[in-house]
Design a protein around this motif. Structure first.
Motif, PDB file in Angstrom:
ATOM      1  N   UNK A 190      -6.250  -1.481  15.802  1.00 19.64           N
ATOM      2  CA  UNK A 190      -6.056  -0.588  14.663  1.00 19.64           C
ATOM      3  C   UNK A 190      -4.661  -0.780  14.085  1.00 19.64           C
ATOM      4  N   UNK A 191      -4.584  -0.773  12.744  1.00 15.51           N
ATOM      5  CA  UNK A 191      -3.263  -0.770  12.110  1.00 15.51           C
ATOM      6  C   UNK A 191      -2.817   0.674  11.909  1.00 15.51           C
ATOM      7  N   UNK A 192      -1.529   0.850  11.636  1.00 13.35           N
ATOM      8  CA  UNK A 192      -0.914   2.173  11.640  1.00 13.35           C
ATOM      9  C   UNK A 192      -0.313   2.492  10.274  1.00 13.35           C
ATOM     10  N   UNK A 193      -0.581   3.702   9.783  1.00 11.20           N
ATOM     11  CA  UNK A 193       0.051   4.144   8.541  1.00 11.20           C
ATOM     12  C   UNK A 193       0.645   5.524   8.734  1.00 11.20           C
ATOM     13  N   UNK A 194       1.918   5.648   8.378  1.00 11.30           N
ATOM     14  CA  UNK A 194       2.621   6.907   8.631  1.00 11.30           C
ATOM     15  C   UNK A 194       2.091   8.017   7.732  1.00 11.30           C
ATOM     16  N   UNK A 195       1.801   9.174   8.327  1.00  9.39           N
ATOM     17  CA  UNK A 195       1.277  10.290   7.535  1.00  9.39           C
ATOM     18  C   UNK A 195       2.110  11.558   7.668  1.00  9.39           C
ATOM     19  N   UNK A 196       3.056  11.608   8.597  1.00  9.60           N
ATOM     20  CA  UNK A 196       3.819  12.844   8.708  1.00  9.60           C
ATOM     21  C   UNK A 196       4.973  12.729   9.677  1.00  9.60           C
ATOM     22  N   UNK A 197       5.982  13.561   9.447  1.00  8.50           N
ATOM     23  CA  UNK A 197       7.154  13.620  10.310  1.00  8.50           C
ATOM     24  C   UNK A 197       7.609  15.072  10.322  1.00  8.50           C
TER      25      UNK A 197
ATOM     26  N   UNK B  92      -4.777  18.464  11.401  1.00 10.49           N
ATOM     27  CA  UNK B  92      -3.955  19.511  12.039  1.00 10.49           C
ATOM     28  C   UNK B  92      -2.738  18.972  12.786  1.00 10.49           C
ATOM     29  N   UNK B  93      -2.139  17.917  12.243  1.00  9.69           N
ATOM     30  CA  UNK B  93      -0.957  17.364  12.936  1.00  9.69           C
ATOM     31  C   UNK B  93       0.205  18.346  12.979  1.00  9.69           C
ATOM     32  N   UNK B  94       0.400  19.135  11.900  1.00 12.03           N
ATOM     33  CA  UNK B  94       1.540  20.052  11.906  1.00 12.03           C
ATOM     34  C   UNK B  94       1.345  21.156  12.948  1.00 12.03           C
ATOM     35  N   UNK B 188       6.888  11.484  14.727  1.00 11.96           N
ATOM     36  CA  UNK B 188       6.267  10.743  13.636  1.00 11.96           C
ATOM     37  C   UNK B 188       4.804  10.458  13.933  1.00 11.96           C
ATOM     38  N   UNK B 189       3.956  10.791  12.949  1.00 15.40           N
ATOM     39  CA  UNK B 189       2.506  10.709  13.129  1.00 15.40           C
ATOM     40  C   UNK B 189       1.925   9.610  12.250  1.00 15.40           C
ATOM     41  N   UNK B 190       0.977   8.854  12.813  1.00 18.42           N
ATOM     42  CA  UNK B 190       0.377   7.712  12.127  1.00 18.42           C
ATOM     43  C   UNK B 190      -1.135   7.832  12.138  1.00 18.42           C
ATOM     44  N   UNK B 191      -1.755   7.479  11.009  1.00 18.92           N
ATOM     45  CA  UNK B 191      -3.217   7.384  10.990  1.00 18.92           C
ATOM     46  C   UNK B 191      -3.621   5.967  11.372  1.00 18.92           C
ATOM     47  N   UNK B 192      -4.889   5.797  11.705  1.00 16.61           N
ATOM     48  CA  UNK B 192      -5.382   4.556  12.291  1.00 16.61           C
ATOM     49  C   UNK B 192      -6.465   3.936  11.428  1.00 16.61           C
TER      50      UNK B 192
END
Lengths: 212, 212
Positions: A190-197, B92-94, B188-192
């Motif tokens: 799976x590749x990774x894309x940042x969605x939140x911090x 619901x990452x936050x 830091x949160x990442x989608x897949x």
């Protein structure tokens, strides 16, 4: 679907392996580089590298014990005391995957799978030149996990090599810019894309809207 | 950039934590649900859940030892013998992140962070209703990691609950369809997104083009 312990036991081996290797969530994809006392380099993909501590910097990974067939990484680490952990990027997931084939100990996965050994001064184990984020590890300790005859291999971080452009002032590392990948189960990348911090969480600062 | 052991030591604490927590690669994001003997539920985000074995299905996670302040998850697991591991999804990452705030032991992160407890028959620990992939764990063992005073908490998988639509005949679980996320570092949160799938690697089947 609700799978109970008995259902898992009753599944075919491959399906059980696929499910149970996947349910813990996404796993990091790293190539561990090592070298034998006889100077044969070894490279193997691991999805079990785990953070253990930050001061000193400690990482672990899970392995079958040395002495089992094809535990070349662990044998080399015990022989030489050093190893490298190298991120797997999108551009070479197939090559990285095939390092898991059971090559003989006199064969180098660097050569067989198309990677380039890179050495730095005063450090024995080979890095992967194609990897953008490389870690030089000093072997510390093996912790036996008796319940299923595996071991946790613990090492101390001695070197971190990465491009200046992927790390910011806070020390955040941009996994998307690095094109670092994750593994699900045994076979899926799976590749990774940042969605939140979000900031360090303090009870006094929990947003009101979260509370039910 | 080349950071040596001495450079890491010389960094400020927060930057060192951010870097060293990130370099092992992407980490799984899971909420661990538990309940105290006094029936106070607890929920906490962990990025250290790791696959240990498939037959029986074993998972581990890293914790500071119980007795330290704010190790409610581990205290509850020792008291009741069960816990749940629930995937964190994009939606619901936050809320999930804020379960890491240091709430008092009489407070429930389910309530404070906006999650719903879900119970199944003959199993004490609460699942997270909002999570699509939930695992019911039976506590087995604590393995001390002496080198930095942490522990590896080992449990056996007793229940796996997930939507039929995200698992195929081979047992592959679609992390993208689940919107399950990964964590880098502490914040830091990442989608897949799935980019590749390769067969079990055999030396006889390594594609020729990989070899240098």
């Amino acid at each position: 679907m609700h799978l109970r312990k008995e259902d898992l036991k009753a599944l075919g081996k491959v399906k059980r392996l696929n499910i149970i290797n996947a349910i813990s969530g996404i796993k990091p994809a790293n190539l561990i580089g090592s070298i034998s006392a006889k100077k044969v380099p070894n490279l193997a993909i691991f999805s079990s590298v785990i953070h253990l501590g930050s001061n000193p910097g400690l990482l672990g990974f899970i392995s079958r014990p040395a002495g089992n067939v094809h535990r070349h990484t662990l044998e080399n680490i015990k022989e030489t005391g050093s190893y490298t952990i190298n991120h797997v990027h999108e551009s070479f997931i197939e090559q990285a995957h095939y390092t898991s084939a059971k090559f003989d100990r006199h064969e180098s996965e660097f050569e067989k799978c198309g990677f380039t050994e890179e050495y730095i001064e005063n450090f024995q184990a080979p890095y992967v030149q194609e990897s953008q984020l490389k870690i030089g590890m000093k072997f510390l300790e093996i912790v036996p996990i008796k319940v299923n005859n595996t071991v946790l291999v613990i090492g101390e971080i001695n070197h971190i090599i990465l491009p200046d452009a992927v790390i910011n002032e806070e020390g955040y590392i941009d996994m998307e810019a690095l094109s670092t990948v994750g593994i699900s189960g045994l076979n899926n990348y799976y590749q990774l894309q940042k969605i939140g911090s979000f900031p360090y969480a303090r009870t006094s600062e929990v947003p009101d809207f979260l509370e039910k």
